[in-house]
Design a protein around this motif. Structure first.
Motif, mmCIF file in Angstrom:
data_model
loop_
_atom_site.group_PDB
_atom_site.id
_atom_site.type_symbol
_atom_site.label_atom_id
_atom_site.label_comp_id
_atom_site.label_asym_id
_atom_site.label_seq_id
_atom_site.Cartn_x
_atom_site.Cartn_y
_atom_site.Cartn_z
ATOM 1 N N ARG A 1 -43.373 22.291 -3.125
ATOM 2 C CA ARG A 1 -43.113 21.854 -1.753
ATOM 3 C C ARG A 1 -41.937 22.648 -1.162
ATOM 4 N NH1 ARG A 1 -45.469 18.883 1.432
ATOM 5 N NH2 ARG A 1 -46.782 17.943 -0.146
ATOM 6 N N ALA A 2 -40.905 22.906 -1.956
ATOM 7 C CA ALA A 2 -39.762 23.691 -1.473
ATOM 8 C C ALA A 2 -40.203 25.104 -1.095
ATOM 9 C CB ALA A 2 -38.655 23.728 -2.518
ATOM 10 N N ILE A 3 -41.057 25.699 -1.921
ATOM 11 C CA ILE A 3 -41.551 27.043 -1.623
ATOM 12 C C ILE A 3 -42.468 27.009 -0.411
ATOM 13 C CG2 ILE A 3 -43.023 28.922 -2.466
ATOM 14 C CD1 ILE A 3 -41.954 28.212 -5.312
ATOM 15 N N GLY A 4 -43.433 26.103 -0.416
ATOM 16 C CA GLY A 4 -44.424 26.047 0.660
ATOM 17 C C GLY A 4 -43.827 25.771 2.027
ATOM 18 N N THR A 5 -42.826 24.901 2.062
ATOM 19 C CA THR A 5 -42.187 24.563 3.344
ATOM 20 C C THR A 5 -40.973 25.430 3.638
ATOM 21 O OG1 THR A 5 -40.719 22.886 2.401
ATOM 22 C CG2 THR A 5 -42.912 22.142 3.134
ATOM 23 N N VAL A 6 -40.701 26.399 2.771
ATOM 24 C CA VAL A 6 -39.529 27.274 2.887
ATOM 25 C C VAL A 6 -38.280 26.403 3.034
ATOM 26 C CG1 VAL A 6 -38.524 29.297 4.033
ATOM 27 C CG2 VAL A 6 -41.009 29.059 3.900
ATOM 28 N N CYS A 7 -38.058 25.604 2.016
ATOM 29 C CA CYS A 7 -36.900 24.709 1.928
ATOM 30 C C CYS A 7 -36.811 23.753 3.120
ATOM 31 C CB CYS A 7 -35.615 25.502 1.767
ATOM 32 S SG CYS A 7 -35.572 26.470 0.245
ATOM 33 N N GLY A 8 -37.964 23.267 3.564
ATOM 34 C CA GLY A 8 -37.999 22.271 4.622
ATOM 35 C C GLY A 8 -38.164 22.802 6.023
ATOM 36 N N VAL A 9 -38.128 24.116 6.220
ATOM 37 C CA VAL A 9 -38.286 24.690 7.557
ATOM 38 C C VAL A 9 -39.623 24.260 8.163
ATOM 39 C CG1 VAL A 9 -38.559 26.861 8.847
ATOM 40 C CG2 VAL A 9 -36.743 26.628 7.140
ATOM 41 N N GLY A 10 -40.642 24.115 7.341
ATOM 42 C CA GLY A 10 -41.955 23.713 7.828
ATOM 43 C C GLY A 10 -42.007 22.309 8.401
ATOM 44 N N ASN A 11 -40.948 21.540 8.176
ATOM 45 C CA ASN A 11 -40.889 20.192 8.737
ATOM 46 C C ASN A 11 -40.303 20.167 10.148
ATOM 47 O OD1 ASN A 11 -41.950 18.945 6.375
ATOM 48 N ND2 ASN A 11 -39.944 19.195 5.416
ATOM 49 N N LEU A 12 -39.801 21.310 10.618
ATOM 50 C CA LEU A 12 -39.253 21.385 11.971
ATOM 51 C C LEU A 12 -40.386 21.315 12.991
ATOM 52 C CD1 LEU A 12 -36.600 24.221 11.500
ATOM 53 C CD2 LEU A 12 -36.187 21.759 11.637
ATOM 54 N N ARG A 13 -40.137 20.624 14.076
ATOM 55 C CA ARG A 13 -41.125 20.487 15.144
ATOM 56 C C ARG A 13 -40.452 20.835 16.467
ATOM 57 N NH1 ARG A 13 -43.840 20.650 11.283
ATOM 58 N NH2 ARG A 13 -45.247 19.103 10.459
ATOM 59 N N PRO A 14 -41.166 21.318 17.434
ATOM 60 C CA PRO A 14 -42.578 21.685 17.398
ATOM 61 C C PRO A 14 -42.762 23.058 16.785
ATOM 62 C CG PRO A 14 -41.710 22.125 19.584
ATOM 63 C CD PRO A 14 -40.580 21.517 18.767
ATOM 64 N N ALA A 15 -43.995 23.454 16.608
ATOM 65 C CA ALA A 15 -44.393 24.803 16.183
ATOM 66 C C ALA A 15 -43.757 25.233 14.858
ATOM 67 C CB ALA A 15 -44.093 25.809 17.285
ATOM 68 N N PRO A 16 -44.069 24.537 13.761
ATOM 69 C CA PRO A 16 -43.480 24.913 12.474
ATOM 70 C C PRO A 16 -43.776 26.350 12.056
ATOM 71 C CG PRO A 16 -45.232 23.278 12.173
ATOM 72 C CD PRO A 16 -44.980 23.386 13.640
ATOM 73 N N GLY A 17 -44.937 26.884 12.434
ATOM 74 C CA GLY A 17 -45.247 28.274 12.102
ATOM 75 C C GLY A 17 -44.295 29.250 12.762
ATOM 76 N N THR A 18 -43.917 28.957 13.985
ATOM 77 C CA THR A 18 -42.963 29.812 14.689
ATOM 78 C C THR A 18 -41.586 29.708 14.042
ATOM 79 O OG1 THR A 18 -44.244 29.631 16.722
ATOM 80 C CG2 THR A 18 -41.932 30.313 16.941
ATOM 81 N N TRP A 19 -41.201 28.503 13.632
ATOM 82 C CA TRP A 19 -39.938 28.331 12.910
ATOM 83 C C TRP A 19 -39.960 29.118 11.607
ATOM 84 C CZ3 TRP A 19 -35.740 26.850 15.172
ATOM 85 C CH2 TRP A 19 -35.791 25.950 16.232
ATOM 86 N N GLY A 20 -41.088 29.077 10.894
ATOM 87 C CA GLY A 20 -41.208 29.836 9.646
ATOM 88 C C GLY A 20 -41.064 31.328 9.879
ATOM 89 N N SER A 21 -41.686 31.820 10.945
ATOM 90 C CA SER A 21 -41.558 33.236 11.288
ATOM 91 C C SER A 21 -40.130 33.585 11.682
ATOM 92 C CB SER A 21 -42.501 33.587 12.446
ATOM 93 O OG SER A 21 -43.835 33.448 12.056
ATOM 94 N N ALA A 22 -39.483 32.689 12.420
ATOM 95 C CA ALA A 22 -38.107 32.942 12.864
ATOM 96 C C ALA A 22 -37.136 32.991 11.694
ATOM 97 C CB ALA A 22 -37.674 31.877 13.875
ATOM 98 N N VAL A 23 -37.288 32.079 10.741
ATOM 99 C CA VAL A 23 -36.378 32.074 9.589
ATOM 100 C C VAL A 23 -36.620 33.284 8.689
ATOM 101 C CG1 VAL A 23 -37.668 30.716 7.870
ATOM 102 C CG2 VAL A 23 -35.203 30.468 8.029
ATOM 103 N N ALA A 24 -37.817 33.852 8.770
ATOM 104 C CA ALA A 24 -38.121 35.042 7.969
ATOM 105 C C ALA A 24 -37.306 36.250 8.412
ATOM 106 C CB ALA A 24 -39.615 35.361 8.072
ATOM 107 N N LEU A 25 -36.901 36.289 9.675
ATOM 108 C CA LEU A 25 -36.212 37.468 10.208
ATOM 109 C C LEU A 25 -34.839 37.720 9.580
ATOM 110 C CD1 LEU A 25 -37.224 37.134 13.968
ATOM 111 C CD2 LEU A 25 -38.279 38.574 12.215
ATOM 112 N N PRO A 26 -33.915 36.752 9.583
ATOM 113 C CA PRO A 26 -32.616 37.051 8.975
ATOM 114 C C PRO A 26 -32.706 37.284 7.469
ATOM 115 C CG PRO A 26 -32.713 34.752 9.678
ATOM 116 C CD PRO A 26 -33.932 35.433 10.217
ATOM 117 N N VAL A 27 -33.635 36.612 6.810
ATOM 118 C CA VAL A 27 -33.809 36.831 5.371
ATOM 119 C C VAL A 27 -34.317 38.254 5.133
ATOM 120 C CG1 VAL A 27 -34.965 36.034 3.272
ATOM 121 C CG2 VAL A 27 -34.184 34.365 4.968
ATOM 122 N N ALA A 28 -35.222 38.717 5.986
ATOM 123 C CA ALA A 28 -35.722 40.092 5.883
ATOM 124 C C ALA A 28 -34.577 41.088 6.044
ATOM 125 C CB ALA A 28 -36.789 40.341 6.952
ATOM 126 N N TRP A 29 -33.701 40.826 7.003
ATOM 127 C CA TRP A 29 -32.569 41.722 7.225
ATOM 128 C C TRP A 29 -31.699 41.811 5.977
ATOM 129 C CZ3 TRP A 29 -27.288 40.484 7.353
ATOM 130 C CH2 TRP A 29 -26.460 41.544 7.695
#
Length: 164
Positions: free
Chosen positions: A4-32
């Motif tokens: 669940r921690a991996i799948g939700t990216v440590c809970g980011v997937g529980n953010l509303r609205p648009a959890p997919g957009t939140w997941g994409s947004a959190v991916a950016l600083p980690v990528a950097w």
């Protein structure tokens, strides 16, 4: 539960609205951070690892459920968003550039990835319709590839045509 921690990216997937957009947004600083630490080779390896871990976590989370792609699973967005950023990491690594100087590419990668992930054209939709954990991951991988191609095309247009 680790899945669940991996799948939700440590809970980011529980953010509303648009959890997919939140997941994409959190991916950016980690990528950097990953790019700064190890350049494109580390970024490529990290994306592969996230894909494999995401596939496993999604299978665990959805086991016995009728919902093969619950909205709180956003690890697939991280994998796809990172693929969309591959051209930037590669260009920065091979040309000795600061990846943040390529900020228009970051914006393009984010917008194009979200567009393809939501719209689900052609192969993206095919993967999504698989109805299994691999399909959950693959639709975002393919959307990421489409976005990466778009980023390359936009850079070629900007640097080859607009900058003359």
């Amino acid at each position: 539960m680790i899945a669940r921690a991996i799948g939700t990216v440590c809970g980011v997937g529980n953010l509303r609205p648009a959890p997919g957009t939140w997941g994409s947004a959190v991916a950016l600083p980690v990528a950097w951070v990953i790019h700064v630490v190890g350049g494109f080779p580390l970024f490529l390896a990290a994306a592969g690892l996230v894909f494999v871990m995401g596939w496993w976590a999604t299978a665990q989370i959805t086991r016995g459920s009728d919902d093969h792609d619950p909205s709180e699973i956003v690890v697939d967005e991280v994998a796809g968003q990172w693929i969309a950023l591959f051209p930037l990491s590669y260009a920065a690594s091979t040309r000795g550039l600061d990846i943040l100087d390529l900020w228009p590419g970051w914006v393009s990668a984010f917008v194009l990835f979200r567009l393809f992930d939501i719209w689900k054209p052609w192969l993206v939709g095919w993967a999504d319709r698989r109805g299994d954990a691999l399909g959950v991951m693959l639709d975002d991988v393919i959307a990421g590839v489409f976005a990466a191609v778009g980023v390359i095309a936009m850079a070629a247009l900007a640097h080859g045509v607009l900058m003359r």
